[in-house]
Design a protein around this motif. Structure first.
Motif, PDB file in Angstrom:
ATOM      1  N   MET A   1       0.821  -1.184   0.000  1.00 48.89           N
ATOM      2  CA  MET A   1       0.000   0.000   0.000  1.00 48.89           C
ATOM      3  C   MET A   1       0.868   1.251   0.000  1.00 48.89           C
ATOM      4  O   MET A   1       0.529   2.235  -0.655  1.00 48.89           O
ATOM      5  CB  MET A   1      -0.930   0.020   1.205  1.00 48.89           C
ATOM      6  CG  MET A   1      -2.136  -0.874   1.068  1.00 48.89           C
ATOM      7  SD  MET A   1      -3.256  -0.790   2.469  1.00 48.89           S
ATOM      8  CE  MET A   1      -3.750   0.901   2.445  1.00 48.89           C
ATOM      9  N   PHE A   2       1.967   1.203   0.726  1.00 43.15           N
ATOM     10  CA  PHE A   2       2.844   2.366   0.802  1.00 43.15           C
ATOM     11  C   PHE A   2       3.362   2.749  -0.578  1.00 43.15           C
ATOM     12  O   PHE A   2       3.336   3.919  -0.967  1.00 43.15           O
ATOM     13  CB  PHE A   2       3.997   2.071   1.766  1.00 43.15           C
ATOM     14  CG  PHE A   2       4.954   3.221   1.917  1.00 43.15           C
ATOM     15  CD1 PHE A   2       4.577   4.366   2.609  1.00 43.15           C
ATOM     16  CD2 PHE A   2       6.215   3.158   1.355  1.00 43.15           C
ATOM     17  CE1 PHE A   2       5.452   5.425   2.738  1.00 43.15           C
ATOM     18  CE2 PHE A   2       7.098   4.212   1.483  1.00 43.15           C
ATOM     19  CZ  PHE A   2       6.710   5.349   2.180  1.00 43.15           C
ATOM     20  N   VAL A   3       3.808   1.749  -1.341  1.00 41.53           N
ATOM     21  CA  VAL A   3       4.317   2.011  -2.685  1.00 41.53           C
ATOM     22  C   VAL A   3       3.188   2.526  -3.579  1.00 41.53           C
ATOM     23  O   VAL A   3       3.386   3.438  -4.382  1.00 41.53           O
ATOM     24  CB  VAL A   3       4.955   0.737  -3.277  1.00 41.53           C
ATOM     25  CG1 VAL A   3       5.353   0.939  -4.722  1.00 41.53           C
ATOM     26  CG2 VAL A   3       6.151   0.317  -2.447  1.00 41.53           C
ATOM     27  N   GLY A   4       2.003   1.985  -3.414  1.00 38.98           N
ATOM     28  CA  GLY A   4       0.864   2.451  -4.187  1.00 38.98           C
ATOM     29  C   GLY A   4       0.533   3.902  -3.902  1.00 38.98           C
ATOM     30  O   GLY A   4       0.214   4.677  -4.804  1.00 38.98           O
ATOM     31  N   PHE A   5       0.596   4.290  -2.633  1.00 39.10           N
ATOM     32  CA  PHE A   5       0.321   5.684  -2.281  1.00 39.10           C
ATOM     33  C   PHE A   5       1.389   6.621  -2.829  1.00 39.10           C
ATOM     34  O   PHE A   5       1.083   7.745  -3.239  1.00 39.10           O
ATOM     35  CB  PHE A   5       0.194   5.849  -0.769  1.00 39.10           C
ATOM     36  CG  PHE A   5      -1.147   5.457  -0.246  1.00 39.10           C
ATOM     37  CD1 PHE A   5      -2.290   6.106  -0.670  1.00 39.10           C
ATOM     38  CD2 PHE A   5      -1.269   4.435   0.678  1.00 39.10           C
ATOM     39  CE1 PHE A   5      -3.533   5.750  -0.197  1.00 39.10           C
ATOM     40  CE2 PHE A   5      -2.510   4.072   1.167  1.00 39.10           C
ATOM     41  CZ  PHE A   5      -3.652   4.723   0.728  1.00 39.10           C
ATOM     42  N   ILE A   6       2.627   6.171  -2.851  1.00 45.44           N
ATOM     43  CA  ILE A   6       3.691   6.998  -3.429  1.00 45.44           C
ATOM     44  C   ILE A   6       3.385   7.257  -4.903  1.00 45.44           C
ATOM     45  O   ILE A   6       3.447   8.400  -5.378  1.00 45.44           O
ATOM     46  CB  ILE A   6       5.069   6.333  -3.258  1.00 45.44           C
ATOM     47  CG1 ILE A   6       5.488   6.358  -1.788  1.00 45.44           C
ATOM     48  CG2 ILE A   6       6.115   7.018  -4.125  1.00 45.44           C
ATOM     49  CD1 ILE A   6       6.741   5.573  -1.502  1.00 45.44           C
ATOM     50  N   ALA A   7       3.029   6.211  -5.641  1.00 47.90           N
ATOM     51  CA  ALA A   7       2.711   6.369  -7.061  1.00 47.90           C
ATOM     52  C   ALA A   7       1.474   7.246  -7.252  1.00 47.90           C
ATOM     53  O   ALA A   7       1.431   8.093  -8.153  1.00 47.90           O
ATOM     54  CB  ALA A   7       2.499   4.998  -7.699  1.00 47.90           C
ATOM     55  N   TRP A   8       0.465   7.059  -6.399  1.00 48.15           N
ATOM     56  CA  TRP A   8      -0.768   7.832  -6.512  1.00 48.15           C
ATOM     57  C   TRP A   8      -0.509   9.327  -6.290  1.00 48.15           C
ATOM     58  O   TRP A   8      -0.945  10.162  -7.087  1.00 48.15           O
ATOM     59  CB  TRP A   8      -1.795   7.310  -5.529  1.00 48.15           C
ATOM     60  CG  TRP A   8      -3.046   8.119  -5.493  1.00 48.15           C
ATOM     61  CD1 TRP A   8      -3.478   8.912  -4.481  1.00 48.15           C
ATOM     62  CD2 TRP A   8      -4.034   8.219  -6.522  1.00 48.15           C
ATOM     63  NE1 TRP A   8      -4.663   9.502  -4.819  1.00 48.15           N
ATOM     64  CE2 TRP A   8      -5.030   9.097  -6.074  1.00 48.15           C
ATOM     65  CE3 TRP A   8      -4.163   7.665  -7.788  1.00 48.15           C
ATOM     66  CZ2 TRP A   8      -6.137   9.423  -6.834  1.00 48.15           C
ATOM     67  CZ3 TRP A   8      -5.272   7.994  -8.541  1.00 48.15           C
ATOM     68  CH2 TRP A   8      -6.235   8.858  -8.057  1.00 48.15           C
ATOM     69  N   TYR A   9       0.182   9.673  -5.239  1.00 47.90           N
ATOM     70  CA  TYR A   9       0.427  11.080  -4.950  1.00 47.90           C
ATOM     71  C   TYR A   9       1.399  11.696  -5.955  1.00 47.90           C
ATOM     72  O   TYR A   9       1.304  12.880  -6.261  1.00 47.90           O
ATOM     73  CB  TYR A   9       0.908  11.273  -3.520  1.00 47.90           C
ATOM     74  CG  TYR A   9      -0.213  11.085  -2.536  1.00 47.90           C
ATOM     75  CD1 TYR A   9      -1.326  11.913  -2.569  1.00 47.90           C
ATOM     76  CD2 TYR A   9      -0.184  10.067  -1.594  1.00 47.90           C
ATOM     77  CE1 TYR A   9      -2.375  11.736  -1.695  1.00 47.90           C
ATOM     78  CE2 TYR A   9      -1.227   9.888  -0.718  1.00 47.90           C
ATOM     79  CZ  TYR A   9      -2.325  10.725  -0.765  1.00 47.90           C
ATOM     80  OH  TYR A   9      -3.366  10.548   0.092  1.00 47.90           O
ATOM     81  N   ARG A  10       2.292  10.923  -6.488  1.00 46.48           N
ATOM     82  CA  ARG A  10       3.178  11.424  -7.544  1.00 46.48           C
ATOM     83  C   ARG A  10       2.366  11.743  -8.795  1.00 46.48           C
ATOM     84  O   ARG A  10       2.568  12.764  -9.446  1.00 46.48           O
ATOM     85  CB  ARG A  10       4.275  10.398  -7.845  1.00 46.48           C
ATOM     86  CG  ARG A  10       5.199  10.807  -8.934  1.00 46.48           C
ATOM     87  CD  ARG A  10       6.081  11.950  -8.506  1.00 46.48           C
ATOM     88  NE  ARG A  10       6.966  12.287  -9.604  1.00 46.48           N
ATOM     89  CZ  ARG A  10       7.306  13.510  -9.941  1.00 46.48           C
ATOM     90  NH1 ARG A  10       6.875  14.526  -9.233  1.00 46.48           N
ATOM     91  NH2 ARG A  10       8.081  13.726 -10.953  1.00 46.48           N
TER      92      ARG A  10
END
Length: 70
Positions: A1-10
């Motif tokens: 989830m952490f990696v997904g949130f990084i991609a989402w906010y980017r």
């Protein structure tokens, strides 16, 4: 989830936030498609019609916002 949130906010930072955030409305449709492809779930005509409506409404929301700003 952490990696997904990084991609989402980017992604939100790169594109116009109002247009990019509407892609979140497509998540249920993409989940249905991936579950059919990977898990063999059955997509009924009603589910397909509902998914098409979601895509159409998300598209309309993005294009309505871009027209009002122009």
């Amino acid at each position: 989830m952490f990696v997904g949130f990084i991609a989402w906010y980017r992604g939100l930072a790169i594109g116009p936030m109002t247009a990019v955030s509407q892609t979140q409305l497509l998540q249920p449709v993409l989940t249905m498609i991936w579950s059919a492809l990977l898990l063999g779930e059955t997509i009924t005509p009603l589910v397909a019609l509902s998914g098409a409506r979601i895509i159409l409404l998300a598209w309309a929301a993005v294009h309505t916002r871009s027209r009002t700003r122009s």
